[in-house]
Design a protein around this motif. Structure first.
Motif, PDB file in Angstrom:
ATOM      1  N   LYS A 161       0.827  -1.211   0.000  1.00 48.64           N
ATOM      2  CA  LYS A 161       0.000   0.000   0.000  1.00 48.64           C
ATOM      3  C   LYS A 161       0.862   1.262   0.000  1.00 48.64           C
ATOM      4  N   THR A 162       1.868   1.284   0.881  1.00 44.62           N
ATOM      5  CA  THR A 162       2.737   2.455   0.982  1.00 44.62           C
ATOM      6  C   THR A 162       3.570   2.627  -0.282  1.00 44.62           C
ATOM      7  N   SER A 163       4.132   1.526  -0.768  1.00 44.30           N
ATOM      8  CA  SER A 163       4.958   1.586  -1.981  1.00 44.30           C
ATOM      9  C   SER A 163       4.139   2.061  -3.179  1.00 44.30           C
ATOM     10  N   ARG A 164       2.931   1.528  -3.319  1.00 47.83           N
ATOM     11  CA  ARG A 164       2.077   1.910  -4.450  1.00 47.83           C
ATOM     12  C   ARG A 164       1.719   3.391  -4.390  1.00 47.83           C
ATOM     13  N   GLU A 165       1.394   3.873  -3.196  1.00 49.05           N
ATOM     14  CA  GLU A 165       0.993   5.272  -3.095  1.00 49.05           C
ATOM     15  C   GLU A 165       2.183   6.199  -3.334  1.00 49.05           C
ATOM     16  N   CYS A 166       3.367   5.797  -2.874  1.00 47.14           N
ATOM     17  CA  CYS A 166       4.565   6.596  -3.124  1.00 47.14           C
ATOM     18  C   CYS A 166       4.846   6.684  -4.623  1.00 47.14           C
ATOM     19  N   ILE A 167       4.732   5.554  -5.310  1.00 49.43           N
ATOM     20  CA  ILE A 167       4.938   5.537  -6.764  1.00 49.43           C
ATOM     21  C   ILE A 167       3.887   6.401  -7.450  1.00 49.43           C
ATOM     22  N   SER A 168       2.653   6.303  -6.988  1.00 52.44           N
ATOM     23  CA  SER A 168       1.564   7.088  -7.575  1.00 52.44           C
ATOM     24  C   SER A 168       1.816   8.583  -7.429  1.00 52.44           C
ATOM     25  N   VAL A 169       2.264   8.996  -6.256  1.00 50.94           N
ATOM     26  CA  VAL A 169       2.537  10.415  -6.014  1.00 50.94           C
ATOM     27  C   VAL A 169       3.608  10.922  -6.971  1.00 50.94           C
ATOM     28  N   VAL A 170       4.701  10.183  -7.067  1.00 50.89           N
ATOM     29  CA  VAL A 170       5.821  10.598  -7.916  1.00 50.89           C
ATOM     30  C   VAL A 170       5.395  10.663  -9.383  1.00 50.89           C
ATOM     31  N   GLN A 171       4.691   9.634  -9.848  1.00 47.08           N
ATOM     32  CA  GLN A 171       4.311   9.564 -11.270  1.00 47.08           C
ATOM     33  C   GLN A 171       3.212  10.532 -11.653  1.00 47.08           C
ATOM     34  N   ASN A 172       2.195  10.633 -10.813  1.00 44.31           N
ATOM     35  CA  ASN A 172       1.011  11.396 -11.199  1.00 44.31           C
ATOM     36  C   ASN A 172       1.077  12.874 -10.844  1.00 44.31           C
ATOM     37  N   HIS A 173       1.881  13.215  -9.824  1.00 46.11           N
ATOM     38  CA  HIS A 173       1.894  14.611  -9.385  1.00 46.11           C
ATOM     39  C   HIS A 173       3.248  15.304  -9.546  1.00 46.11           C
ATOM     40  N   VAL A 189      17.289 -10.708  -3.446  1.00 47.60           N
ATOM     41  CA  VAL A 189      15.967 -10.840  -2.843  1.00 47.60           C
ATOM     42  C   VAL A 189      15.063  -9.666  -3.228  1.00 47.60           C
ATOM     43  N   PHE A 190      15.675  -8.524  -3.611  1.00 47.19           N
ATOM     44  CA  PHE A 190      14.874  -7.367  -4.000  1.00 47.19           C
ATOM     45  C   PHE A 190      14.195  -7.582  -5.343  1.00 47.19           C
ATOM     46  N   GLU A 191      14.776  -8.437  -6.153  1.00 48.55           N
ATOM     47  CA  GLU A 191      14.240  -8.657  -7.496  1.00 48.55           C
ATOM     48  C   GLU A 191      12.780  -9.087  -7.471  1.00 48.55           C
ATOM     49  N   LEU A 192      12.428  -9.919  -6.490  1.00 47.46           N
ATOM     50  CA  LEU A 192      11.040 -10.370  -6.374  1.00 47.46           C
ATOM     51  C   LEU A 192      10.122  -9.200  -6.053  1.00 47.46           C
ATOM     52  N   SER A 193      10.525  -8.377  -5.093  1.00 47.57           N
ATOM     53  CA  SER A 193       9.720  -7.199  -4.742  1.00 47.57           C
ATOM     54  C   SER A 193       9.606  -6.246  -5.924  1.00 47.57           C
ATOM     55  N   PHE A 194      10.705  -6.098  -6.663  1.00 45.32           N
ATOM     56  CA  PHE A 194      10.699  -5.174  -7.795  1.00 45.32           C
ATOM     57  C   PHE A 194       9.762  -5.649  -8.900  1.00 45.32           C
ATOM     58  N   LYS A 195       9.696  -6.952  -9.115  1.00 44.44           N
ATOM     59  CA  LYS A 195       8.802  -7.491 -10.131  1.00 44.44           C
ATOM     60  C   LYS A 195       7.355  -7.154  -9.813  1.00 44.44           C
ATOM     61  N   VAL A 196       7.029  -7.144  -8.522  1.00 45.66           N
ATOM     62  CA  VAL A 196       5.664  -6.799  -8.100  1.00 45.66           C
ATOM     63  C   VAL A 196       5.409  -5.314  -8.310  1.00 45.66           C
ATOM     64  N   LEU A 197       6.386  -4.481  -7.907  1.00 47.67           N
ATOM     65  CA  LEU A 197       6.216  -3.036  -7.985  1.00 47.67           C
ATOM     66  C   LEU A 197       6.327  -2.502  -9.411  1.00 47.67           C
ATOM     67  N   LYS A 198       7.067  -3.206 -10.244  1.00 51.73           N
ATOM     68  CA  LYS A 198       7.335  -2.743 -11.603  1.00 51.73           C
ATOM     69  C   LYS A 198       6.057  -2.515 -12.414  1.00 51.73           C
ATOM     70  N   VAL A 199       5.022  -3.294 -12.112  1.00 51.58           N
ATOM     71  CA  VAL A 199       3.770  -3.170 -12.870  1.00 51.58           C
ATOM     72  C   VAL A 199       3.082  -1.833 -12.589  1.00 51.58           C
ATOM     73  N   PHE A 200       3.460  -1.171 -11.482  1.00 49.38           N
ATOM     74  CA  PHE A 200       2.850   0.113 -11.139  1.00 49.38           C
ATOM     75  C   PHE A 200       3.660   1.294 -11.664  1.00 49.38           C
ATOM     76  N   ILE A 201       4.818   1.016 -12.274  1.00 50.52           N
ATOM     77  CA  ILE A 201       5.696   2.077 -12.764  1.00 50.52           C
ATOM     78  C   ILE A 201       5.551   2.210 -14.274  1.00 50.52           C
ATOM     79  N   ASP A 202       5.383   3.438 -14.760  1.00 50.33           N
ATOM     80  CA  ASP A 202       5.226   3.616 -16.202  1.00 50.33           C
ATOM     81  C   ASP A 202       6.512   3.234 -16.923  1.00 50.33           C
TER      82      ASP A 202
END
Length: 274
Positions: A161-173, A189-202
């Motif tokens: 939730k926090t990661s998604r909202e941070c990405i949203s703020v940076v990208q949209n505003h 080990v970060f690669e797994l987390s990044f794969k999840v977050l990557k879908v939210f990054i343009d």
């Protein structure tokens, strides 16, 4: 000479079309508040147009959402005492060095995470972004991100939730504000987390991410091409012995708060944020 004239006409036509879209977007926004007018200068309009491939309607919708967000969150009114606790470990700060072109560098060190407050972390991110934009020289509009994963484990990961909202703020505003990002010493080990977050990054932002490692001299050349190793701190693979000092940073941010207040005052126009 024939081709030169055609190229000149083409460039003039392109410039006229570009200006027409800027004017169209400005008109489509309608009346704005004093702060809205200050925010929506021509450079701002261009960034939102760029973010939406110069589609005026889509750019207008994006910018209107940002204006609503700014009214709700009031990022320009956040002050250092509101967020200083989040900065105590130096997990996120504006660096005291710039890239080779004078761009502001923002440093993030996820392993230095010191709170679990969703709102607190989000507010500090917004504060840092506003401060970074305020510190840009007049000829620069984008910032460089240096994300140091040294010491990071899954225990340091933020909730989705926090990661998604941070990405949203940076990208949209804060569209079209990223010059390049260096992901330093990211563990496997970060690669797994990044794969999840990557879908939210343009995709445009994803292409600006560079994974580099201090033990890999070839990969470090990517950073050195942008940041002089003489000014880059030793902990990030450079030669500068400077380290984050919370007391010194607090003094700097307290002074910067005065600049922020001056800029956003209805009659203040002393600092360039374009």
């Amino acid at each position: 000479m024939f081709w030169g004239k055609n190229a000149l006409h083409f460039n003039l036509d392109a410039a006229e079309q570009r200006q027409a879209k800027i004017n169209e977007l400005r008109a489509a926004l309608g009346p704005l508040s004093a702060r809205g007018e200050k925010y929506c200068n021509e450079s701002c309009l261009i960034r939102y147009l760029e973010a939406r491939n110069w589609n005026v309607d889509r750019s207008r919708k994006m910018l209107e959402e940002s204006l609503k967000w700014r009214v709700a969150k009031r990022p320009e009114d956040i002050r250092w005492p509101d967020v200083s606790v989040e900065a105590e470990t130096g997990k996120l700060y504006r660096a005291n060095f710039t890239d080779r072109e004078g761009k502001t560098v923002v440093v993030m060190r996820p392993a230095k995470k010191n709170t679990s407050s969703h709102e607190g972390q989000l507010q500090y991110l917004i504060y840092t972004l506003e401060n970074a934009m305020l510190s840009l020289p007049e000829h620069q509009e984008k910032v460089v991100w240096l994300v140091d994963f040294t010491g990071w484990t899954r225990a340091h990961a933020n909730p989705i939730k926090t990661s998604r909202e941070c990405i949203s703020v940076v990208q949209n505003h804060y569209p079209e504000r990223l010059s390049i990002a260096f992901m330093l010493n990211a563990p496997k080990v970060f690669e797994l987390s990044f794969k999840v977050l990557k879908v939210f990054i343009d995709q445009k932002s994803v292409q600006k991410l560079n994974f580099v490692y201090t033990e890999n001299e070839e990969s470090m050349k990517t950073i050195y091409n942008h940041i002089d190793p003489e000014v880059l701190p030793v902990e990030f693979g450079g030669k500068n012995n400077v380290v984050y000092n919370h007391e010194d940073y607090s003094k700097l941010m307290t002074k910067d708060d005065i600049k922020t207040a001056s800029f956003w005052a209805t009659d203040g126009n002393h600092v360039n944020m374009s």
